[in-house]
Every structure is written in C-alpha cells, then in structure tokens.
Design an enzyme around this catalytic site. Structure first.
Site, PDB file in Angstrom:
ATOM      1  N   ASP A   8       0.819  -1.206   0.000  1.00  0.00           N
ATOM      2  CA  ASP A   8       0.000   0.000   0.000  1.00  0.00           C
ATOM      3  C   ASP A   8       0.856   1.260   0.000  1.00  0.00           C
ATOM      4  OD1 ASP A   8      -2.425   1.335  -0.044  1.00  0.00           O
ATOM      5  OD2 ASP A   8      -2.642   1.341   2.135  1.00  0.00           O
ATOM      6  N   HIS A  25       2.354   3.624  -9.057  1.00  0.00           N
ATOM      7  CA  HIS A  25       2.179   2.201  -9.365  1.00  0.00           C
ATOM      8  C   HIS A  25       3.376   1.681 -10.158  1.00  0.00           C
ATOM      9  CE1 HIS A  25      -1.667   2.405  -7.557  1.00  0.00           C
ATOM     10  NE2 HIS A  25      -2.249   3.106  -8.517  1.00  0.00           N
ATOM     11  N   LEU A 123      10.852 -20.568  -4.831  1.00  0.00           N
ATOM     12  CA  LEU A 123       9.877 -19.629  -4.280  1.00  0.00           C
ATOM     13  C   LEU A 123       8.543 -19.826  -4.980  1.00  0.00           C
ATOM     14  CD1 LEU A 123       9.349 -16.948  -2.594  1.00  0.00           C
ATOM     15  CD2 LEU A 123       9.800 -15.738  -4.733  1.00  0.00           C
TER      16      LEU A 123
HETATM   17  C1  IPE Z   1      -5.400  -2.759  -0.214  1.00  0.00           C
HETATM   18  O1  IPE Z   1      -5.093  -1.408  -0.303  1.00  0.00           O
HETATM   19  C2  IPE Z   1      -5.303  -3.382  -1.570  1.00  0.00           C
HETATM   20  C3  IPE Z   1      -3.979  -3.476  -2.153  1.00  0.00           C
HETATM   21  C4  IPE Z   1      -2.855  -3.096  -1.600  1.00  0.00           C
HETATM   22  C5  IPE Z   1      -3.931  -4.079  -3.446  1.00  0.00           C
HETATM   23  P1  IPE Z   1      -6.226  -0.302  -0.446  1.00  0.00           P
HETATM   24  O2  IPE Z   1      -5.498   0.989  -0.580  1.00  0.00           O
HETATM   25  O3  IPE Z   1      -7.170  -0.645  -1.530  1.00  0.00           O
HETATM   26  O4  IPE Z   1      -6.985  -0.409   0.948  1.00  0.00           O
HETATM   27  P2  IPE Z   1      -7.852   0.670   1.733  1.00  0.00           P
HETATM   28  O5  IPE Z   1      -8.862   1.206   0.768  1.00  0.00           O
HETATM   29  O6  IPE Z   1      -6.918   1.729   2.190  1.00  0.00           O
HETATM   30  O7  IPE Z   1      -8.439  -0.085   2.882  1.00  0.00           O
HETATM   31  C1  IPE Z   2      -1.535   0.235  -3.350  1.00  0.00           C
HETATM   32  O1  IPE Z   2      -1.320   1.599  -3.349  1.00  0.00           O
HETATM   33  C2  IPE Z   2      -1.707  -0.324  -4.743  1.00  0.00           C
HETATM   34  C3  IPE Z   2      -3.080  -0.731  -5.053  1.00  0.00           C
HETATM   35  C4  IPE Z   2      -4.105  -0.684  -4.244  1.00  0.00           C
HETATM   36  C5  IPE Z   2      -3.309  -1.223  -6.384  1.00  0.00           C
HETATM   37  P1  IPE Z   2      -2.533   2.620  -3.365  1.00  0.00           P
HETATM   38  O2  IPE Z   2      -2.870   2.924  -4.784  1.00  0.00           O
HETATM   39  O3  IPE Z   2      -3.661   2.142  -2.529  1.00  0.00           O
HETATM   40  O4  IPE Z   2      -1.843   3.872  -2.699  1.00  0.00           O
HETATM   41  P2  IPE Z   2      -2.499   4.865  -1.654  1.00  0.00           P
HETATM   42  O5  IPE Z   2      -2.965   4.046  -0.497  1.00  0.00           O
HETATM   43  O6  IPE Z   2      -3.613   5.563  -2.350  1.00  0.00           O
HETATM   44  O7  IPE Z   2      -1.371   5.776  -1.283  1.00  0.00           O
HETATM   45 MG    MG Z   3      -4.123   2.376  -0.547  1.00  0.00          MG
END
Ligand code: IPE
Ligand code: IPE
Ligand code: MG
Length: 245
Positions: A8, A25, A123
C-alpha cells in the site's frame, strides 16, 4: 515460511512528489522486483502479494486500466526471470473480470512456471488479483458438497480450489502492510488467523530487501503460542520436569 504483503501507498508516494498516481504504481513494480529477488534468500518459501483488491474496481477507470496494463507487462517482462530464478507463479482471485490480455498472460506464466516447479522451485510467488477474502470464503462455502460434515481441512481444500492456488499450505506466518494503515482490507482473512502482523509507515515504492529482512528478523524474535502457554525455560525442560514438546 509464508509471507503475505499488502503493498500500500503507491498513490500517496506519487502525490507527495507532485506526480500522477500511476507513477506510484510504476515505482511499485520496481519494489515488487526487489522483494521477489530477495525473498528466497531470506528463507521465504511462499510470498503472496496483494496487487489488486475486488474493491479497487471502485477507482477511476484510467487508474484501473493503468494497473491492469502494468500487471500484464510486468508478468510478461519478468517471466524469464521467474523461470531462471526457480520461482513458480500463481494468481489467486477472480479471473473473469480481468482484461482478456491479462488473463492470457496469467495462464501463460502459470503454465510455464508450473514446469520449472517439477524440478523443485525455490519460491512460490502468489499474486492476489481481483481478490476478496470474504468473496473467496463465500465461494468456498457455496461449493461445499451437500451433506458433507464440516471440517477445517476440507474447507481449506475448497478455498484453495476457489482461489486456483494449488495445494500448498495456505496459513500465513507473517503479514506485512506498508503505507501506514493498520487494517486488513479484506486480505487473507481465513489464512491470517495466527499470522504475525508487521506494519511500516514506508510507502510501497520505498520498500526494499532491507525492510523485508527487518520484518523477518522481528518475526523470528516473536513467540508464537497458538493459544498455548510459553515453552518452559531451558533448564526446566532439560531436567525432564515436563513431558511433551
Ligand atoms: C489494499 O489497499 C489493496 C492493495 C494493496 C492491493 P487499499 O489501498 O485498496 O486499501 P484501503 O482502501 O486503504 O483499505
Ligand atoms: C496500493 O497503493 C496499490 C493498489 C491498491 C493497487 P494505493 O494505490 O492504494 O496507494 P495509496 O494508499 O492511495 O497511497
Ligand atoms: Mg491504498
């Protein structure tokens, strides 16, 4: 050892730098590479990465599209490295809502690396894509044979069938979440029943092999009790004061 990671913070990492979220990303893909390359040497046998949740479909279509194409090119570009590095790849979650090209890239990566695994893979990399733990649990329950008595082992078998993840042990030993949030966001709810949890404020694009090493070092210092009592002090155990292990 099974390590699962909620990757995240890509969006915030980019926004703080005045970049579009998609740039985060892209930087996240490089972090995946660092972690996958170091995992086996750090003693990780199974690594499950949360790449796209079933709730992430709520994001703007441009961001979803960019994520899907990053996943597709990522799988294609890294495939040879997986094979050379002795990794087996599988994808857990729903396939039917993914773009056709990504579905094909997944099928190809799984089929190609399934062959390497015959020689004993180093792995098992599992990517969670269009994944929701609650949906998986509901699906597993729905596929239950009428009249079959309930059992954990049988349920886990159904869960693995639903997820398309083979028959590996599915319990998570260590769950890592980057990005500073302290929640599970519908990731591996069943499998994390006794997982050790480790959180960091670092955003996913900042995460590297040293962070994984630090998380594992802390994991190994923790005492897992699974509801039991702490092991007796060594002196007591040696004197034969208590039976059993
Ligand atoms: C969880 O992160 C999903 C992934 C890392 C793929 P999110 O950013 O979607 O989760 P919330 O919305 O903060 O709970
Ligand atoms: C995690 O990073 C990647 C995915 C959920 C695909 P985020 O895109 O949720 O990044 P934040 O949480 O908005 O910073
Ligand atoms: Mg996120």
């Amino acid at each position: 050892l099974h390590v699962a990671i909620i990757m995240d913070g890509n969006g915030r990492w980019a926004t703080r730098r005045g970049l579009p979220r998609v740039a985060g990303h892209r930087a996240g893909v490089a972090a995946v590479r660092r972690v996958v390359e170091s995992a086996a040497d750090l003693g990780v046998a199974t690594l499950t990465l949360f790449a796209f949740s079933s709730d992430n479909w709520r994001r703007p279509p441009e961001e979803v599209g960019a994520l899907m194409s990053l996943l597709q090119t990522g799988l294609r570009d890294e495939l040879q490295k997986f094979i050379d590095g002795g990794a087996r790849l599988s994808v857990i979650g729903r396939r039917d809502r993914l773009p056709r090209g990504l579905q094909q890239a997944i099928a190809e990566a799984e089929a190609t690396t399934a062959q390497t695994s015959a020689a004993g893979h180093r792995l098992h990399l599992r990517i969670a894509l269009d994944y929701s733990a609650r949906d998986a649990i509901v699906q597993a329950a729905a596929s239950w044979e009428a009249g079959a008595p309930p059992s954990r082992e049988r349920f886990e078998h159904h869960l693995r069938q639903v997820l398309g993840s083979g028959e590996d042990r599915s319990d998570v030993d260590l769950l890592i979440r980057t990005g500073g949030e302290l929640r599970l966001s519908d990731f591996l709810l069943w499998e994390c029943a006794y997982a050790e949890l480790w959180f960091t404020d670092k955003m996913w694009p900042e995460f590297g092999a040293d962070d994984l090493r630090a998380a594992l070092a802390e994991f190994h210092r923790r005492e897992r009790r699974f509801g039991g009592v702490p092991p007796p002090p060594l002196a007591l155990a040696a004197s034969g004061g208590r039976g059993g292990a």
